[in-house]
Scaffold this motif. Structure first.
Motif, mmCIF file in Angstrom:
data_model
loop_
_atom_site.group_PDB
_atom_site.id
_atom_site.type_symbol
_atom_site.label_atom_id
_atom_site.label_comp_id
_atom_site.label_asym_id
_atom_site.label_seq_id
_atom_site.Cartn_x
_atom_site.Cartn_y
_atom_site.Cartn_z
ATOM 1 N N ARG A 35 0.854 -1.190 0.000
ATOM 2 C CA ARG A 35 0.000 0.000 0.000
ATOM 3 C C ARG A 35 0.888 1.237 0.000
ATOM 4 N NH1 ARG A 35 -2.553 -0.073 6.148
ATOM 5 N NH2 ARG A 35 -0.580 -0.055 7.285
ATOM 6 N N ASP A 36 0.314 2.357 -0.386
ATOM 7 C CA ASP A 36 1.085 3.585 -0.491
ATOM 8 C C ASP A 36 1.620 4.023 0.870
ATOM 9 O OD1 ASP A 36 0.584 3.674 -3.194
ATOM 10 O OD2 ASP A 36 -1.094 5.079 -3.021
ATOM 11 N N GLY A 37 2.697 4.802 0.823
ATOM 12 C CA GLY A 37 3.275 5.347 2.043
ATOM 13 C C GLY A 37 4.622 4.741 2.367
ATOM 14 N N ALA A 38 5.187 5.234 3.450
ATOM 15 C CA ALA A 38 6.485 4.734 3.908
ATOM 16 C C ALA A 38 6.309 3.426 4.668
ATOM 17 C CB ALA A 38 7.147 5.774 4.801
ATOM 18 N N GLY A 39 7.397 2.662 4.754
ATOM 19 C CA GLY A 39 7.416 1.484 5.610
ATOM 20 C C GLY A 39 8.083 1.836 6.933
ATOM 21 N N TYR A 40 8.738 0.826 7.535
ATOM 22 C CA TYR A 40 9.414 1.034 8.810
ATOM 23 C C TYR A 40 10.933 0.951 8.685
ATOM 24 C CZ TYR A 40 4.875 0.513 11.086
ATOM 25 O OH TYR A 40 3.581 0.688 11.491
ATOM 26 N N LEU A 57 12.918 0.499 1.470
ATOM 27 C CA LEU A 57 11.748 -0.380 1.390
ATOM 28 C C LEU A 57 10.530 0.415 1.810
ATOM 29 C CD1 LEU A 57 10.502 -3.214 0.985
ATOM 30 C CD2 LEU A 57 11.044 -3.674 3.389
ATOM 31 N N LEU A 58 9.675 0.724 0.845
ATOM 32 C CA LEU A 58 8.463 1.496 1.086
ATOM 33 C C LEU A 58 7.254 0.570 1.241
ATOM 34 C CD1 LEU A 58 9.004 4.148 -1.742
ATOM 35 C CD2 LEU A 58 9.480 4.473 0.701
ATOM 36 N N GLY A 59 6.087 1.177 1.388
ATOM 37 C CA GLY A 59 4.871 0.387 1.482
ATOM 38 C C GLY A 59 4.576 -0.413 0.237
ATOM 39 N N ARG A 60 5.029 0.068 -0.935
ATOM 40 C CA ARG A 60 4.811 -0.628 -2.196
ATOM 41 C C ARG A 60 6.022 -1.443 -2.646
ATOM 42 N NH1 ARG A 60 -0.506 -1.131 -3.983
ATOM 43 N NH2 ARG A 60 -1.625 0.793 -3.488
ATOM 44 N N GLY A 61 7.092 -1.443 -1.847
ATOM 45 C CA GLY A 61 8.237 -2.267 -2.214
ATOM 46 C C GLY A 61 9.541 -1.491 -2.226
ATOM 47 N N LEU A 62 10.543 -2.086 -2.846
ATOM 48 C CA LEU A 62 11.880 -1.508 -2.899
ATOM 49 C C LEU A 62 11.995 -0.441 -3.976
ATOM 50 C CD1 LEU A 62 13.930 -4.817 -2.642
ATOM 51 C CD2 LEU A 62 14.090 -2.923 -1.017
ATOM 52 N N VAL A 79 8.243 -7.905 -3.119
ATOM 53 C CA VAL A 79 8.525 -8.204 -1.720
ATOM 54 C C VAL A 79 7.639 -7.398 -0.766
ATOM 55 C CG1 VAL A 79 10.316 -6.473 -1.263
ATOM 56 C CG2 VAL A 79 10.492 -8.754 -0.217
ATOM 57 N N ALA A 80 6.723 -6.608 -1.298
ATOM 58 C CA ALA A 80 5.855 -5.764 -0.457
ATOM 59 C C ALA A 80 4.660 -6.546 0.074
ATOM 60 C CB ALA A 80 5.360 -4.566 -1.255
ATOM 61 N N ASN A 81 4.182 -6.134 1.251
ATOM 62 C CA ASN A 81 2.913 -6.645 1.760
ATOM 63 C C ASN A 81 2.055 -5.464 2.191
ATOM 64 O OD1 ASN A 81 2.937 -6.236 4.874
ATOM 65 N ND2 ASN A 81 4.949 -7.128 4.460
ATOM 66 N N GLY A 82 0.774 -5.710 2.407
ATOM 67 C CA GLY A 82 -0.157 -4.627 2.657
ATOM 68 C C GLY A 82 -0.325 -4.228 4.102
ATOM 69 N N VAL A 83 0.520 -4.774 4.999
ATOM 70 C CA VAL A 83 0.380 -4.460 6.424
ATOM 71 C C VAL A 83 1.556 -3.629 6.927
ATOM 72 C CG1 VAL A 83 0.029 -5.378 8.742
ATOM 73 C CG2 VAL A 83 -0.900 -6.596 6.753
ATOM 74 N N ALA A 84 2.761 -4.225 6.878
ATOM 75 C CA ALA A 84 3.937 -3.513 7.403
ATOM 76 C C ALA A 84 5.197 -4.057 6.767
ATOM 77 C CB ALA A 84 4.010 -3.650 8.925
ATOM 78 N N ASN A 85 5.917 -3.205 6.054
ATOM 79 C CA ASN A 85 7.219 -3.554 5.488
ATOM 80 C C ASN A 85 8.277 -2.981 6.423
ATOM 81 O OD1 ASN A 85 6.187 -4.825 3.064
ATOM 82 N ND2 ASN A 85 5.535 -2.786 2.470
ATOM 83 N N ILE A 86 9.012 -3.849 7.110
ATOM 84 C CA ILE A 86 9.737 -3.435 8.306
ATOM 85 C C ILE A 86 11.260 -3.453 8.159
ATOM 86 C CG2 ILE A 86 10.133 -3.985 10.742
ATOM 87 C CD1 ILE A 86 7.248 -5.130 10.785
ATOM 88 N N SER A 87 11.821 -4.562 7.751
ATOM 89 C CA SER A 87 13.268 -4.751 7.833
ATOM 90 C C SER A 87 14.028 -3.915 6.808
ATOM 91 C CB SER A 87 13.620 -6.225 7.650
ATOM 92 O OG SER A 87 13.049 -7.000 8.684
ATOM 93 N N THR A 88 15.150 -3.362 7.223
ATOM 94 C CA THR A 88 16.006 -2.576 6.337
ATOM 95 C C THR A 88 16.696 -3.493 5.337
ATOM 96 O OG1 THR A 88 16.360 -0.887 8.023
ATOM 97 C CG2 THR A 88 18.024 -1.057 6.277
ATOM 98 N N PRO A 89 16.723 -3.128 4.044
ATOM 99 C CA PRO A 89 17.364 -3.976 3.034
ATOM 100 C C PRO A 89 18.871 -4.116 3.271
ATOM 101 C CG PRO A 89 15.966 -2.302 2.020
ATOM 102 C CD PRO A 89 16.094 -1.935 3.460
ATOM 103 N N LEU A 90 19.429 -5.176 2.705
ATOM 104 C CA LEU A 90 20.870 -5.383 2.691
ATOM 105 C C LEU A 90 21.392 -5.007 1.308
ATOM 106 C CD1 LEU A 90 21.014 -8.931 4.344
ATOM 107 C CD2 LEU A 90 21.540 -6.754 5.469
ATOM 108 N N VAL A 91 22.528 -4.316 1.257
ATOM 109 C CA VAL A 91 23.131 -3.999 -0.029
ATOM 110 C C VAL A 91 24.585 -4.451 -0.018
ATOM 111 C CG1 VAL A 91 21.608 -2.042 -0.476
ATOM 112 C CG2 VAL A 91 23.776 -1.648 0.663
#
Length: 211
Positions: A35-40, A57-62, A79-91
């Motif tokens: 969903r739209d918006g920022a993640g965690y 990682l936003l609400g709609r994905g990377l 990789v997005a879900n509609g509730v809470a995208n939380i973990s910081t990506p690894l690069v």
């Protein structure tokens, strides 16, 4: 640089002395998942495909946003879900790895030059039964990703960063919902839900001690 999460200002860079905008990064429609918006998660810096960029990682994905001017470079909705995208990506180098819970999963992307920008190609996707990191984060040590697996579970797991193959996984008596630390070759799982600190051998997953 921070993450308001708006479609016309997903990421924003401001002058640290004045607070005035340097740029605002607008993003297109990334896809139907989430969903739209920022993640965690937090913003991380990548120089993938030879371009300095902010990965988030936003609400709609990377997304990848060019650091110099806020240009949208690439997005990944899978990789997005509609509730809470939380973990910081690894690069690392030209790769980006991300994982979310709520029965979603994990993905490894490869960044490649495309015109004057960057394209992201999915190298593999791990379904929710294989690896979904709800919260607690991900740690990359050498060529292995260490995480907690399972929605609201946090079972210790180790997967090969490049191939996605599971090296080991442990189902502990109590779920370990919390942070992950890599120390002296061992993994320490901080179980916020039950108060435990536990250490596991990084190569085998064997429990070494608990506190």
């Amino acid at each position: 640089v921070f993450t308001p999460g708006a479609r016309d200002a997903a990421l924003v860079a401001v002058d640290k002395a004045t607070g005035r905008d340097v740029w605002r990064a607008a993003i297109p429609d990334l896809g139907p998942k989430g969903r739209d918006g920022a993640g965690y998660s937090s913003i991380v810096i990548s120089n993938g495909a030879g371009v300095k960029q902010y990965v988030q990682l936003l609400g709609r994905g990377l997304v990848g946003i060019r650091a110099s001017d806020g240009k949208f470079l690439w997005g990944h909705n899978g990789v997005a879900n509609g509730v809470a995208n939380i973990s910081t990506p690894l690069v690392r180098a030209n790769w980006v790895f991300a994982s979310t819970g709520y029965q979603t999963g994990s993905a490894l992307l490869e960044l490649q030059p495309k015109g004057d920008g960057v394209a992201a190609r999915e190298l593999y996707f791990l379904d929710a039964k294989t690896l979904q990191n709800h919260h607690g984060g991900l740690v990359l040590v050498g060529n292995h990703v260490y995480a907690g697996h399972g929605h609201n579970k946090g079972f210790p797991i180790c997967v090969d960063f490049i191939t996605g193959k599971v090296a080991w996984g442990v189902k502990t008596p109590q779920p370990l919902i919390g942070g992950v630390l890599a120390t002296a070759g061992d993994l320490v799982f901080n179980g916020e839900a039950n108060g435990w600190f536990k250490a596991f051998d990084a190569k085998t997953g064997k429990e070494l001690w608990k506190y």
